[in-house]
Write a protein that holds these residues in place. Structure first.
Motif, mmCIF file in Angstrom:
data_model
loop_
_atom_site.group_PDB
_atom_site.id
_atom_site.type_symbol
_atom_site.label_atom_id
_atom_site.label_comp_id
_atom_site.label_asym_id
_atom_site.label_seq_id
_atom_site.Cartn_x
_atom_site.Cartn_y
_atom_site.Cartn_z
ATOM 1 N N VAL A 1 0.801 -1.308 -0.051
ATOM 2 C CA VAL A 1 0.057 -0.086 -0.092
ATOM 3 C C VAL A 1 0.950 1.134 0.053
ATOM 4 O O VAL A 1 0.671 2.248 -0.700
ATOM 5 N N ASP A 2 1.754 1.338 0.841
ATOM 6 C CA ASP A 2 2.993 2.315 0.874
ATOM 7 C C ASP A 2 3.568 2.630 -0.595
ATOM 8 O O ASP A 2 3.457 3.832 -0.983
ATOM 9 N N ARG A 3 3.934 1.609 -1.126
ATOM 10 C CA ARG A 3 4.699 1.719 -2.295
ATOM 11 C C ARG A 3 3.699 2.256 -3.590
ATOM 12 O O ARG A 3 3.993 3.093 -4.464
ATOM 13 N N LEU A 4 2.463 1.703 -3.375
ATOM 14 C CA LEU A 4 1.382 2.226 -4.215
ATOM 15 C C LEU A 4 1.073 3.642 -4.202
ATOM 16 O O LEU A 4 0.896 4.404 -5.250
ATOM 17 N N ALA A 5 1.015 4.140 -3.015
ATOM 18 C CA ALA A 5 0.788 5.543 -2.543
ATOM 19 C C ALA A 5 1.721 6.298 -3.196
ATOM 20 O O ALA A 5 1.686 7.522 -3.843
#
Length: 167
Positions: free
Chosen positions: A97-101
């Motif tokens: 999720v952090d990488r996507l954001a």
């Protein structure tokens, strides 16, 4: 050769389908479209491997066909169970999720679209999509409403809804 009319024909294999949750440009700092769906669903728009060649693909069930994984600009496996139990997002969900954001807010390198997929496009993809929307600044109620508007019946797992609310 004559066919036995009493034998039902099997339906053709399902192609992955997804529904648009957030169009690119819907909010000023995000130009990436966010889709959620499933490898085995009748709901949403059919996805073809060639159409996702510049996009990122998150596979929450490990069921996306090989040609889709190979065609995506980035394939992020994030497999976890759809269980109705309270648990903290595992160590592999939150980094995804952090990488996507980070990717979708990067003006120079944002992918045109992110496809977050599971088996049927309801709970696992809904959890990751909800967590991503929260990271992007959406409130819990708005994130959940967007997901449910895009995918009727989505987020029936109350534990996943609680996780989105607590994010």
């Amino acid at each position: 050769m004559l066919e036995d009319p009493s034998i039902e024909r099997l339906p053709p294999p399902l192609r992955p389908r997804a529904s648009l949750v957030l169009p690119g440009g819907a909010i000023p700092y995000i130009h990436t479209s966010i889709w959620m769906g499933g490898a085995h669903t009748l709901q949403g728009e059919t996805i073809h491997p060639a159409a996702i060649s510049a996009s990122w693909l998150v596979d929450c069930a490990g069921e996306m066909p090989g040609p889709y994984r190979a065609a995506a600009a980035a394939h992020l496996p994030c497999v976890f169970a759809d269980l109705e139990a309270r648990f903290l997002p595992s160590r592999h969900i939150l980094p995804v999720v952090d990488r996507l954001a980070e990717a979708v807010i990067n003006p120079g390198a944002a992918p045109p679209a992110v496809y977050i997929m599971c088996s049927h496009g309801m709970n696992r993809s809904g959890l990751v999509t909800g967590l991503l929307l929260r990271r992007l600044g959406f409130g819990a109620d708005e994130a959940i409403a967007r997901i449910r508007a895009a995918r009727r019946g989505a987020l029936s797992n109350d534990s996943f809804v609680d996780l989105i609310r607590r994010a």
